[in-house]
Design a protein around this motif. Structure first.
Motif, PDB file in Angstrom:
ATOM      1  N   LYS A  54       0.839  -1.200   0.000  1.00 22.89           N
ATOM      2  CA  LYS A  54       0.000   0.000   0.000  1.00 22.89           C
ATOM      3  C   LYS A  54       0.870   1.244   0.000  1.00 22.89           C
ATOM      4  O   LYS A  54       2.016   1.235   0.460  1.00 22.89           O
ATOM      5  CB  LYS A  54      -0.955   0.014   1.191  1.00 22.89           C
TER       6      LYS A  54
ATOM      7  N   GLN B 142      -0.560   7.885  -2.845  1.00 25.71           N
ATOM      8  CA  GLN B 142       0.039   8.592  -3.968  1.00 25.71           C
ATOM      9  C   GLN B 142      -1.032   9.437  -4.636  1.00 25.71           C
ATOM     10  O   GLN B 142      -2.148   8.981  -4.852  1.00 25.71           O
ATOM     11  CB  GLN B 142       0.613   7.596  -4.966  1.00 25.71           C
TER      12      GLN B 142
ATOM     13  N   ARG C 201      -3.416   3.645  -2.766  1.00 28.10           N
ATOM     14  CA  ARG C 201      -3.112   2.689  -3.830  1.00 28.10           C
ATOM     15  C   ARG C 201      -2.727   1.380  -3.153  1.00 28.10           C
ATOM     16  O   ARG C 201      -1.888   1.370  -2.261  1.00 28.10           O
ATOM     17  CB  ARG C 201      -1.953   3.148  -4.722  1.00 28.10           C
TER      18      ARG C 201
ATOM     19  N   TYR D 245     -13.612  -0.391  -6.761  1.00 25.87           N
ATOM     20  CA  TYR D 245     -12.498   0.490  -7.089  1.00 25.87           C
ATOM     21  C   TYR D 245     -11.883   0.024  -8.401  1.00 25.87           C
ATOM     22  O   TYR D 245     -11.836  -1.171  -8.684  1.00 25.87           O
ATOM     23  CB  TYR D 245     -11.421   0.446  -5.992  1.00 25.87           C
TER      24      TYR D 245
ATOM     25  N   ASP E  87       0.177  -2.857 -13.157  1.00 25.80           N
ATOM     26  CA  ASP E  87       1.356  -2.023 -12.904  1.00 25.80           C
ATOM     27  C   ASP E  87       2.214  -1.974 -14.166  1.00 25.80           C
ATOM     28  O   ASP E  87       2.422  -2.990 -14.820  1.00 25.80           O
ATOM     29  CB  ASP E  87       2.159  -2.600 -11.737  1.00 25.80           C
TER      30      ASP E  87
ATOM     31  N   VAL F 123      -2.968  -2.955  -9.465  1.00 28.79           N
ATOM     32  CA  VAL F 123      -3.035  -1.804  -8.570  1.00 28.79           C
ATOM     33  C   VAL F 123      -4.487  -1.377  -8.423  1.00 28.79           C
ATOM     34  O   VAL F 123      -5.182  -1.124  -9.413  1.00 28.79           O
ATOM     35  CB  VAL F 123      -2.201  -0.615  -9.092  1.00 28.79           C
TER      36      VAL F 123
ATOM     37  N   TYR G 106      -6.996   1.454  -7.209  1.00 30.17           N
ATOM     38  CA  TYR G 106      -6.975   2.901  -7.017  1.00 30.17           C
ATOM     39  C   TYR G 106      -8.109   3.276  -6.080  1.00 30.17           C
ATOM     40  O   TYR G 106      -9.265   3.383  -6.480  1.00 30.17           O
ATOM     41  CB  TYR G 106      -7.112   3.626  -8.358  1.00 30.17           C
TER      42      TYR G 106
END
Length: 129
Positions: free
Chosen positions: A50, A53, A58, A112, A117, A125, A127
């Motif tokens: 985690k 960012q 993230r 989400y 990546d 990933v 978000y």
């Protein structure tokens, strides 16, 4: 009566969207999210990462074939008793609460978006907000 068929835009239905459902103490990846990783069925474990960012959370899901330090075993969804190879479910209620807060354990799911990546093609990933 003159009936008119309501057209469903596949991009909006979620059917073809890469997302993670967070809630009930687990992360469940959509089949579109699983499609982002080549041969996702061969992975049996994950490590979670985690970061904050761009003002948002993230969460990285690193897919692994073998058990390693700090891994969680992937469970597969079953539909009508048949195991879905193209599925990733991560169940760990205390960990979901630590990462996502109350959203990780509440009795409803929040979606989400998920992306692959850019540097590591075995990491998805999430978000968050």
């Amino acid at each position: 009566m003159a009936w008119e068929l309501v057209k469903i835009n596949n991009n909006k239905s979620g059917k073809y969207s890469a997302y993670a459902s967070i809630g009930f103490g687990s992360i469940v990846l959509s089949s579109a999210a699983c499609d982002l990783v080549e041969n996702v069925g061969k992975y049996k474990f994950v490590q979670l990462y985690k970061t904050r960012q761009g003002g948002g959370l993230r969460v990285g899901i690193k897919l692994l074939e073998n058990c390693a330090e700090n891994t969680i075993k992937i469970t597969k969804r079953k539909i009508n008793g048949e195991v879905m190879e193209k599925s990733v479910c991560i169940n760990n209620k205390p960990l979901m609460e630590e990462i996502f807060g109350i959203q990780g354990t509440q009795n409803k799911a929040t979606r989400y978006s998920v992306k692959l990546d850019e540097q590591d093609h075995t990491m998805l990933v999430i978000y968050g907000e």
